[in-house]
Motif scaffolding. Structure first.
Motif, mmCIF file in Angstrom:
data_model
loop_
_atom_site.group_PDB
_atom_site.id
_atom_site.type_symbol
_atom_site.label_atom_id
_atom_site.label_comp_id
_atom_site.label_asym_id
_atom_site.label_seq_id
_atom_site.Cartn_x
_atom_site.Cartn_y
_atom_site.Cartn_z
ATOM 1 N N GLU A 138 -25.653 19.992 -6.941
ATOM 2 C CA GLU A 138 -26.876 20.449 -6.274
ATOM 3 C C GLU A 138 -26.736 20.400 -4.756
ATOM 4 O OE1 GLU A 138 -31.702 19.812 -6.281
ATOM 5 O OE2 GLU A 138 -30.426 18.105 -6.766
ATOM 6 N N THR A 139 -25.964 19.449 -4.246
ATOM 7 C CA THR A 139 -25.859 19.254 -2.805
ATOM 8 C C THR A 139 -25.102 20.373 -2.112
ATOM 9 O OG1 THR A 139 -25.950 16.844 -3.060
ATOM 10 C CG2 THR A 139 -24.999 17.684 -1.022
ATOM 11 N N VAL A 140 -24.047 20.880 -2.731
ATOM 12 C CA VAL A 140 -23.143 21.830 -2.079
ATOM 13 C C VAL A 140 -23.842 23.088 -1.548
ATOM 14 C CG1 VAL A 140 -21.240 23.454 -2.536
ATOM 15 C CG2 VAL A 140 -21.004 21.028 -3.130
ATOM 16 N N PRO A 141 -24.741 23.732 -2.281
ATOM 17 C CA PRO A 141 -25.392 24.925 -1.721
ATOM 18 C C PRO A 141 -26.173 24.637 -0.431
ATOM 19 C CG PRO A 141 -25.731 24.809 -4.085
ATOM 20 C CD PRO A 141 -25.125 23.513 -3.688
ATOM 21 N N PHE A 142 -26.826 23.480 -0.375
ATOM 22 C CA PHE A 142 -27.563 23.102 0.839
ATOM 23 C C PHE A 142 -26.598 22.860 1.993
ATOM 24 C CE2 PHE A 142 -30.497 22.180 -2.556
ATOM 25 C CZ PHE A 142 -31.760 22.417 -2.028
ATOM 26 N N ILE A 143 -25.493 22.164 1.695
ATOM 27 C CA ILE A 143 -24.491 21.882 2.720
ATOM 28 C C ILE A 143 -23.887 23.179 3.261
ATOM 29 C CG2 ILE A 143 -22.202 20.869 3.102
ATOM 30 C CD1 ILE A 143 -24.414 18.791 2.942
ATOM 31 N N SER A 144 -23.624 24.118 2.368
ATOM 32 C CA SER A 144 -23.037 25.396 2.779
ATOM 33 C C SER A 144 -23.944 26.134 3.755
ATOM 34 C CB SER A 144 -22.766 26.269 1.551
ATOM 35 O OG SER A 144 -21.825 25.663 0.694
ATOM 36 N N GLU A 145 -25.243 26.115 3.481
ATOM 37 C CA GLU A 145 -26.206 26.765 4.372
ATOM 38 C C GLU A 145 -26.174 26.149 5.767
ATOM 39 O OE1 GLU A 145 -30.089 26.527 2.688
ATOM 40 O OE2 GLU A 145 -29.545 27.579 0.841
ATOM 41 N N LEU A 146 -26.055 24.823 5.825
ATOM 42 C CA LEU A 146 -26.167 24.102 7.090
ATOM 43 C C LEU A 146 -24.896 24.143 7.928
ATOM 44 C CD1 LEU A 146 -28.096 21.023 5.687
ATOM 45 C CD2 LEU A 146 -29.001 22.681 7.320
ATOM 46 N N MET A 147 -23.777 24.585 7.342
ATOM 47 C CA MET A 147 -22.526 24.624 8.095
ATOM 48 C C MET A 147 -22.548 25.670 9.199
ATOM 49 S SD MET A 147 -19.653 23.850 5.176
ATOM 50 C CE MET A 147 -18.319 23.676 6.352
ATOM 51 N N GLU A 148 -23.527 26.570 9.147
ATOM 52 C CA GLU A 148 -23.701 27.567 10.208
ATOM 53 C C GLU A 148 -25.075 27.413 10.845
ATOM 54 O OE1 GLU A 148 -21.213 29.362 11.143
ATOM 55 O OE2 GLU A 148 -19.910 28.735 9.483
ATOM 56 N N ASP A 149 -25.559 26.168 10.935
ATOM 57 C CA ASP A 149 -26.893 25.924 11.482
ATOM 58 C C ASP A 149 -26.954 26.316 12.963
ATOM 59 O OD1 ASP A 149 -29.497 24.283 10.523
ATOM 60 O OD2 ASP A 149 -29.171 23.917 12.662
ATOM 61 N N SER A 150 -28.129 26.729 13.400
ATOM 62 C CA SER A 150 -28.312 27.144 14.787
ATOM 63 C C SER A 150 -28.294 25.974 15.766
ATOM 64 C CB SER A 150 -29.644 27.899 14.931
ATOM 65 O OG SER A 150 -30.727 27.061 14.546
ATOM 66 N N ASN A 151 -28.464 24.754 15.247
ATOM 67 C CA ASN A 151 -28.458 23.575 16.113
ATOM 68 C C ASN A 151 -27.096 22.884 16.039
ATOM 69 O OD1 ASN A 151 -28.953 20.444 16.458
ATOM 70 N ND2 ASN A 151 -30.541 21.500 17.604
ATOM 71 N N ASN A 152 -26.506 22.631 17.186
ATOM 72 C CA ASN A 152 -25.160 22.070 17.242
ATOM 73 C C ASN A 152 -25.063 20.690 16.595
ATOM 74 O OD1 ASN A 152 -24.374 24.338 18.638
ATOM 75 N ND2 ASN A 152 -24.445 23.370 20.654
ATOM 76 N N LYS A 153 -26.083 19.863 16.799
ATOM 77 C CA LYS A 153 -26.053 18.510 16.233
ATOM 78 C C LYS A 153 -26.103 18.552 14.710
ATOM 79 C CE LYS A 153 -27.952 15.651 19.950
ATOM 80 N NZ LYS A 153 -29.008 14.674 20.311
ATOM 81 N N VAL A 154 -26.932 19.423 14.190
ATOM 82 C CA VAL A 154 -27.029 19.568 12.734
ATOM 83 C C VAL A 154 -25.706 20.042 12.163
ATOM 84 C CG1 VAL A 154 -28.138 20.865 10.871
ATOM 85 C CG2 VAL A 154 -29.523 19.977 12.757
ATOM 86 N N GLU A 155 -25.118 21.053 12.788
ATOM 87 C CA GLU A 155 -23.851 21.598 12.297
ATOM 88 C C GLU A 155 -22.749 20.541 12.340
ATOM 89 O OE1 GLU A 155 -20.651 25.154 13.340
ATOM 90 O OE2 GLU A 155 -22.679 25.206 14.192
#
Length: 234
Positions: free
Chosen positions: A194-211
């Motif tokens: 379940e975690t992987v799809p969420f992680i995949s989305e966040l790998m291109e997050d608009s915020n540098n700290k989040v990414e």
């Protein structure tokens, strides 16, 4: 503070510090009230803000319209949330009697995770709640119940917060996941699908700290489960 007098938090925290055994018994009778107080004290947004890229999460506008009475009430709510979360953490840490049953877990975990986007108080108040209270409290809840059947709904609630419009909330949610996955070690495997799809989305997050943080979590999972196992899912 109206419905929830913050002295409640002081009393529970005092009992927890003085005698852990008696604390569990006292807190049991106050659990529903504690949950109601957490919901009562939740604030959706501190001030109007515009999220930006880079190192800062957002620019805040001054909130000069806030009256002295509002500030005083908010201070009381900040203290109340602090002591309730601190008391819950102590409860989870010292629960050797099976106090946190599935029924109590179902009542608690959503209300606790909802505090990730509680913007009550100042920026410093929020940061303290995340680093000193929510990260350790949510992690300790998972360790306390010790069952993957309960880890999954807890993990799911935190993952949903990673889709918040607020970069600050996304980042805070990832901080919880990072600590949770660190403490679970190889047992985190049950949460990976379940975690992987969420992680995949966040790998291109608009915020540098989040990414940056999400990439650190990927590295952590690779260390625990193997690089090939994780990379094949991303």
């Amino acid at each position: 503070v109206g419905l929830c007098d913050h002295s409640f938090g002081f009393q529970i925290a005092f009992v927890s510090d003085e005698n852990h055994g008696n604390f569990i018994l006292v807190f049991g009778s106050a659990l529903d009230h504690a949950i109601a107080c957490l919901e009562y004290c939740k604030v959706e947004k501190r001030t109007s803000r515009s999220e930006i890229k880079g190192d800062s999460f957002f620019e805040e506008e001054s909130n000069s319209s806030e009256s002295g009475e509002d500030i005083s009430e908010n201070d009381g709510k900040v203290k109340l949330v602090k002591y309730i979360l601190s008391s819950l953490r102590q409860c989870f840490l010292h629960d050797n009697e099976g106090f946190i049953t599935k029924e109590r877990f179902d009542k608690l975990h959503v209300s606790i995770v909802e505090q990730l986007d509680n913007m009550l108080g100042t920026e410093e108040d929020y940061e303290y709640r995340i680093s000193q209270l929510l990260v350790p409290t949510i992690t300790q809840l998972a360790l306390c119940v010790g069952k993957d059947v309960l880890w999954k709904p807890l993990n799911h609630q935190v993952l949903l917060k990673t889709r918040s419009e607020s970069a600050q909330v996304r980042y805070s949610s990832l901080r919880v996941l990072q600590e949770l996955y660190t403490r679970l070690g190889e047992e985190v495997l049950v949460l990976v699908p379940e975690t992987v799809p969420f992680i995949s989305e966040l790998m291109e997050d608009s915020n540098n700290k989040v990414e940056e943080l999400v990439r650190n979590i990927v590295k952590l999972m690779e260390q625990q489960l193997g690089e090939d196992a994780v990379s094949s899912l991303l």
